[in-house]
Design an enzyme around this catalytic site. Structure first.
Site: not given
Lengths: 504, 305
Positions: B225, B147, B251, B245, B272, B279, B185, B282, B52, B55, B222, B260
């Site tokens: 987090c 991908c 999640c 949570c 996110c 989450c 992703c 991805c 797509c 990236c 996690h 992340c």
């Protein structure tokens, strides 16, 4: 008679896999064939999934305009679930969509299109103190003197052609090319404040958005938008007009099918007129949108599914051996008519309406200033101008939306997912009218169809053999050199094609 | 299009200098002003399959180094479909000549339609054939994004193209090359830039058993987090946008290796879970999960009747 055929494959500096074959006779394009070259099957793999997966998965159709798909999907689900967002939720959605819209338009002019007009090598004459330009200059210098097989790639080599000769203008637009890299990242950050991250935002859901509105976020949004508005007003719009002045022939080349389709977007409880009023223009006449008239032909596309179905009951059965097919893009038609969608369509619909709108007024003022008529906009540079003008309108309206956000009030409305239901989500992506059709059965997705802006614009011939908008716009374009068909790619890029979207 | 050689470029600089009104003495300066920029960059050929472009767009969000500095100091980006000025046969000549000469790193974005090769073409060639010949001559292959790294959405259950990841494709074709997988992703720009910087300065970074760079993918979202304390105290969110949570909304942070939650996205702006969304995993191996396994639920599973 000079006759040649060129298959321009790949067309770069667009999104995705597009090839365009042109047949040139007497120095002008006589026939053009637009081929979408990549298929993934989103509509197929969505079947049977949880409906809430849809806005996450469909955003991944396109990394340039994920928000548009997320928005179409949550709108379709809102309809299916019988819910509507709160005021904060609606404003939040508008701002997320606007921010990505600005980033898409800025990237399209500078990173994707400008290098067809300006001369990157002009940076060698730069003597000023801008750090970015100095970096670029010393890099180009070093590259030219190096043993690299393709020095200054990915900026060179390129088609030979009539690039802009004026050094100052080249350098100004190059400087803005570099600034635009930063500006589009700021626009993405603005969207991420309310949507979590970009590309592919998690926070866009049926019932509103998942982020909470705080005074801190409002201050942050205001600061980012202010930078973007300055850039749009003082760089983007003037650069487009300057490029137009240098290439006036492109106010004549690239006229399309002259039919236009707009779904509308950015609902706003404070305004009587949508920022992009919906409507249809056929043969110069404006009429209201009638969704029942949309069908998708597949006789020249790689599908064996029945041709001419409405999207609500549309099918996607791939067949790469399909007779007479030359594209993975379907051919959507409105009452059988070929339609152009996107910035030019939005401006045409707004301009032909009796009611005033910000877009109509700005268009009128700009055309008057440059002694142009509405018909000049049906052209390569006209599409660039339309894009820049609506970019300003969306940015300006965003400032009002930020002001109306209320800290602490909810932006998410809880909801129930019914066992069965269906919904249509219509919006305007940066590239034009976007629709998603969802039907839910026993709590799962039974059918999902997307008709996407570039599906319209880059469509192949339909069942009656009528070419699509890009194919029509290419016909008549003078192409001087079969090795350097730069004139043709200028026409194609003015549509801002997105092939991952078109085929999905 | 004629091939661009150094000699031609010298001529071009002379022409440019003349056009720009510079004196003849400026020509050697233009052509020979070598500095450290030209050295120490990684030649890269970037190809897109079932992708797509997300990236690529994500990479452009890199801050310090930003995109210009990445292009001038770290990469020699031979070809990239979204950025290259070269188009049509000019673009294909670059790809073909680069493959002939070899000695580049191949970055692949998007998965590979192994079951329906006709689903992706470029330059009048099946992408599967193009990828195979580009990979064979590459020093290393970087599969960027879910991908390319694991099949991603084009490779989801019921997909019609038989899409597979780049490493799976290479294995199928018996092509053995060092592979770095960078899932996500999209992939976070820091993950790709971090890998490129490491390769330029020190070689291939330490990888885990799944060929992912350990520096980014060794911990579960996690475990790092900001809402982990909520999990410990059993304060669970009841729906999207709630505090607490997101474990009971499905999640996928407990199953997803990525950083992340510490790194954040878009220059440290958000991510996110901070934005009130579970989450969706991805960057996980099996993203986007089976048809029967929702990416998240709206209602806490404790409350579902």
């Amino acid at each position: 008679m000079i006759k040649f055929t060129v298959n321009i494959d790949p067309i770069t500096r667009i999104e995705g896999h597009l090839a365009v074959r042109i047949e040139v006779e007497d120095g002008r394009v006589a026939k053009a064939f637009s081929s979408g070259e990549m298929f993934r099957g989103f509509e197929v793999l969505l079947k049977g999934r949880d409906p809430l997966d849809a806005q996450q998965i469909t955003q991944r159709i396109c990394g340039v305009c994920p928000i548009s798909h997320g928005m179409a999907s949550v709108l379709a689900q809102d309809r299916a679930y019988g819910i509507a967002p709160t005021e904060n939720g609606q404003l939040g959605r508008n701002l997320i969509q606007a921010a990505n819209f600005l980033q898409s338009h800025i990237i399209h002019f500078y990173q994707l299109s400008a290098l067809d007009f300006i001369d990157v090598a002009a940076v060698l004459a730069y003597e000023g103190s801008d750090p970015g330009l100095r970096e670029l200059k010393s890099w180009v210098n070093a590259q030219l003197a190096s043993d690299a097989i393709y020095p200054a790639a990915p900026f060179l080599p390129r088609y030979e052609g009539d690039y802009l000769r004026e050094t100052d203008t080249n350098i100004t637009i190059l400087k803005h090319y570099l600034d635009a890299l930063n500006m589009r990242a700021i626009a993405h950050r603005m969207a991420a404040v309310l949507a979590g991250k970009l590309p592919h935002a998690p926070g866009l859901v049926p019932g509103g958005i998942t982020e909470t509105i705080t005074a801190e976020k409002i201050a942050s949004l205001e600061a980012m938008l202010s930078k973007l508005r300055t850039f749009i007003d003082h760089c983007y719009l003037p650069d487009v007009l300057e490029t137009t002045a240098a290439f006036p022939q492109y106010l004549r080349e690239g006229r399309g099918c002259s039919n236009f389709l707009v779904y509308g977007a950015y609902p706003d409880s404070n305004e009587n007129t949508d920022i992009f009023p919906p409507g249809v223009v056929i043969g110069g006449e404006l009429s209201p949108l009638n969704m029942k008239l949309i069908t998708e032909d597949t006789s020249h596309s790689f599908y064996s599914s029945q041709s001419g179905l409405p999207p609500g009951s549309g099918q996607t059965v791939p067949d790469h051996t399909h007779k007479d097919a030359y594209s993975w893009v379907k051919a959507p038609r409105y009452g059988g008519n070929v339609m152009e969608v996107g910035p030019l369509a939005r401006i045409m619909v707004a301009a032909l309406r009796k009611e005033d709108s910000a877009l109509k007024n700005l268009t009128r003022q700009t055309l008057a200033r440059f002694n142009m008529g509405l018909e000049n906009l049906e052209s390569v540079m006209g599409r660039h101008i339309a894009r820049a003008l609506e970019c300003k309108v969306v940015a300006d309206r965003s400032a009002a939306w930020i002001e109306r956000l209320i800290p602490g009030e909810t932006a998410f409305q809880d909801f129930e997912i019914p066992e069965n239901g269906m919904g249509i989500g219509l919006t305007e992506a940066p590239r034009g009218a976007l629709g998603h059709w969802i039907s839910i059965r026993k709590g799962k997705i039974e059918n999902y169809q997307c008709v996407v802006p570039t599906t319209w614009n880059c469509s192949p011939r339909d069942d009656r053999g009528v070419p699509g908008p890009v194919e029509q716009a290419l016909v008549g374009t003078p192409v001087a050199d079969d090795h350097n068909p730069i004139e043709a790619v200028r026409v194609v890029r003015s549509f801002d094609p997105c092939l991952a979207c078109a085929v999905h | 299009m004629k091939e661009i050689t150094r000699r031609k470029f010298l001529k071009l600089s002379a022409k440019l200098a003349a056009m720009m009104g510079l004196s003849a003495s400026a020509v050697p300066k233009i052509a020979e002003a070598l500095d450290e920029i030209a050295s120490g960059t990684l030649p890269v050929l970037w190809l897109q399959g079932l992708s797509c472009s997300g990236c690529s767009v994500s990479l452009m969000n890199s801050e310090d180094p930003g995109p210009l500095r990445i292009l001038t100091r770290y990469l020699s980006l031979l070809f990239h479909s979204t950025l290259s000025t070269a188009t049509g046969h000019t673009g294909m000549e670059i790809i073909n000549r680069s493959i002939d000469l070899g000695g580049y790193s191949l970055i692949v974005e998007g998965s590979v339609p192994l079951g329906m090769p006709e689903a992706c073409r470029m330059g009048e060639e099946l992408f599967t054939d193009q990828l195979a010949r580009a990979a064979m001559k590459a020093d290393a292959v970087i599969a960027v994004g879910s991908c390319a790294a694991s099949g991603g959405i084009p490779g989801a259950e019921n997909n019609p193209t038989g899409a597979v990841s780049v490493p799976a494709f290479l294995q199928e074709k018996g092509i053995q090359k060092p592979v770095i997988r960078i899932p996500g992703c999209p992939a976070h720009p820091d993950w790709l830039v971090g890998v490129i910087a490491h390769v330029v300065k020190m070689g291939i970074p330490p990888l885990d058993a799944e060929h992912r760079p350990k520096m980014f993918f060794s911990r579960l979202i996690h475990d790092i987090c900001p809402r982990f304390a909520d999990y410990e105290r059993e304060r669970f969110a009841k729906t999207f946008s709630d505090e607490g949570c997101f474990f009971k909304l499905g999640c996928l942070g407990p199953l997803t290796h990525a950083d992340c939650s510490l790194r954040l996205w878009n220059g440290g702006t958000n991510f996110c879970i901070n934005a009130g969304s579970p989450c969706i995993g991805c960057a996980a191996e099996d993203f986007p999960q089976a048809v029967s396994f929702p990416m998240h639920t709206k209602k806490s599973s404790g409350e579902v009747e």
